[in-house]
Design an enzyme around this catalytic site. Sequence first.
Site, PDB file in Angstrom:
ATOM      1  N   ALA A 299      -3.633   7.590  -5.082  1.00  0.00           N
ATOM      2  CA  ALA A 299      -2.312   7.348  -5.192  1.00  0.00           C
ATOM      3  C   ALA A 299      -2.398   5.776  -5.537  1.00  0.00           C
ATOM      4  O   ALA A 299      -2.551   4.768  -4.771  1.00  0.00           O
ATOM      5  CB  ALA A 299      -1.505   7.245  -3.881  1.00  0.00           C
TER       6      ALA A 299
ATOM      7  N   GLY B 105       0.941  -1.264  -0.006  1.00  0.00           N
ATOM      8  CA  GLY B 105      -0.039  -0.238  -0.016  1.00  0.00           C
ATOM      9  C   GLY B 105       0.766   1.333  -0.007  1.00  0.00           C
ATOM     10  O   GLY B 105       2.060   1.141  -0.123  1.00  0.00           O
ATOM     11  N   ASN B 106       0.069   2.468   0.240  1.00  0.00           N
ATOM     12  CA  ASN B 106       1.029   3.559   0.411  1.00  0.00           C
ATOM     13  C   ASN B 106       0.318   4.432   1.248  1.00  0.00           C
ATOM     14  O   ASN B 106      -0.853   4.275   1.894  1.00  0.00           O
ATOM     15  CB  ASN B 106       1.004   4.537  -1.066  1.00  0.00           C
ATOM     16  N   ARG B 107       1.150   5.650   1.616  1.00  0.00           N
ATOM     17  CA  ARG B 107       0.415   6.637   2.813  1.00  0.00           C
ATOM     18  C   ARG B 107      -0.548   7.450   2.629  1.00  0.00           C
ATOM     19  O   ARG B 107      -1.107   8.287   3.421  1.00  0.00           O
ATOM     20  CB  ARG B 107       1.531   7.342   3.409  1.00  0.00           C
ATOM     21  N   SER B 108      -1.435   7.259   1.335  1.00  0.00           N
ATOM     22  CA  SER B 108      -2.247   8.285   0.872  1.00  0.00           C
ATOM     23  C   SER B 108      -3.316   8.246   2.089  1.00  0.00           C
ATOM     24  O   SER B 108      -3.955   6.833   2.303  1.00  0.00           O
ATOM     25  CB  SER B 108      -2.970   7.993  -0.431  1.00  0.00           C
TER      26      SER B 108
END
Length: 426
Positions: free
Chosen positions: A275, A208-211
């Site tokens: 994102a 995943g990512n930090r969005s």
Amino acid sequence: MLLNKHIIVGICGGIASYKAVELVSRLQQAGAVVDVIMTEHAEDFVRPLTFSTMSHRPVYSDLWEPSGQAAERHIALAEIAEALVIVPATANTIAKLAHGMADNMVTAVALATKAPLLLAPAMYKEMYMHPATQANLALLRERGAVVVEPEVGRLASGAFGPGRLPETSVLLGAISMLLGRKGDLAGRKVVVTAGGTQEPIDPVRYIGNRSSGKMGYALAMEARDRGAHVTLISGPVALPAPYGVEVHPVMTALQMRDAVYNAIRNADALVMSAAVADFRPLEAAAHKIKKGQGEFAGMPRAAGQAERDADGFPLYLTHNPDILGGLAAQLGQPEGGIQLQRRLIRVGFAAETDDVLAHAQSKLVAKQLDLLIANDVSRSDSGFGADTNKVFIFHANGAVEDLPVMPKTEVATAIWDRVVSLLGMA
Ligand code: C5P
């Protein structure tokens, strides 16, 4: 959206009236001019003083004030109102409104005003479900009233069912939407993506990512409050679904692509603030990968044998499609591809950590965008998780705007302002 708006809040005699105190406070804090009117029975639950302390204005409940001023009061309030919101709306008041009665301050103002009416029913479940109440609500809806459905949950009586007043944030969303329905995006359909995607490694793990989704959700709510029909395609986020927005939850980039391509066919604008993961495991494992397990997600067995080191855990990734880039490529084709019903304004985001301007400019061109919003996500006041954003807006004609740090809600306003002017030119 609420700034300087004249809102009349009508309070009925239900236990949920205590929750209206917070609503009045939040409306006042948002800059609205709030006049509270109460039924006689509402005063049994909450004292007018509580509301006037929150609204910073007098509260009106008596149609028959001895001074005689009240004779004009309900007319004056009716004329000045930009919205009348009745929170909570009891079965009794709903019945009176449906039948045009005007025997107290709330019902008299409701009958006298041309302002849009919003009702938030809250009551015991059987009273709400009663065919009389449902028929009265249907009649009021037919006449243009907006009814914010009560939530299902534990009621004051201890019973469980429909009848709970929704959270204040939901009511604020509904009021903002009501006030903005004739805004500069009225009649427009817009699609917004938000949050990050999750690319599964196995049933419990993902890349995943930090969005946080905050920018996309702010964009969706702002468009709603300017009258647009909004489809919000959202990765998993910790934010509540905005009232009045069609939310399509997705998890992966592939799901997001399909949802976007489906939603844009009859849309006027697409704003991709999500994102989207650039890579995903080639294959997600069907079962949870155990510590020290020989097989692992996304790794073709043969390649795995060759690459694996004793303690390592290589993960074989493949490229995700570029949703905006793929759209640009397909729209260029005379046949096949995605058929759009109208010109679609396309807005992309570029979250960068270095050389922001150069990367942004090349993305605008490569993805054939109308606007590209670039931010430096290495700054603490900008990008992932922050409530503020510092952005540059790149235009297809080469213009670049350098905006100051501002709340994401104001960045959303700035973006839709640009989209509205592009729509005007389209
Ligand atoms: O190329 P990059 O990922 O930096 O571009 C960011 C912009 O492109 C964003 O608007 C993002 O939503 C969109 N994007 C996309 N498909 C991807 C990756 C990003 O549409 N696979």
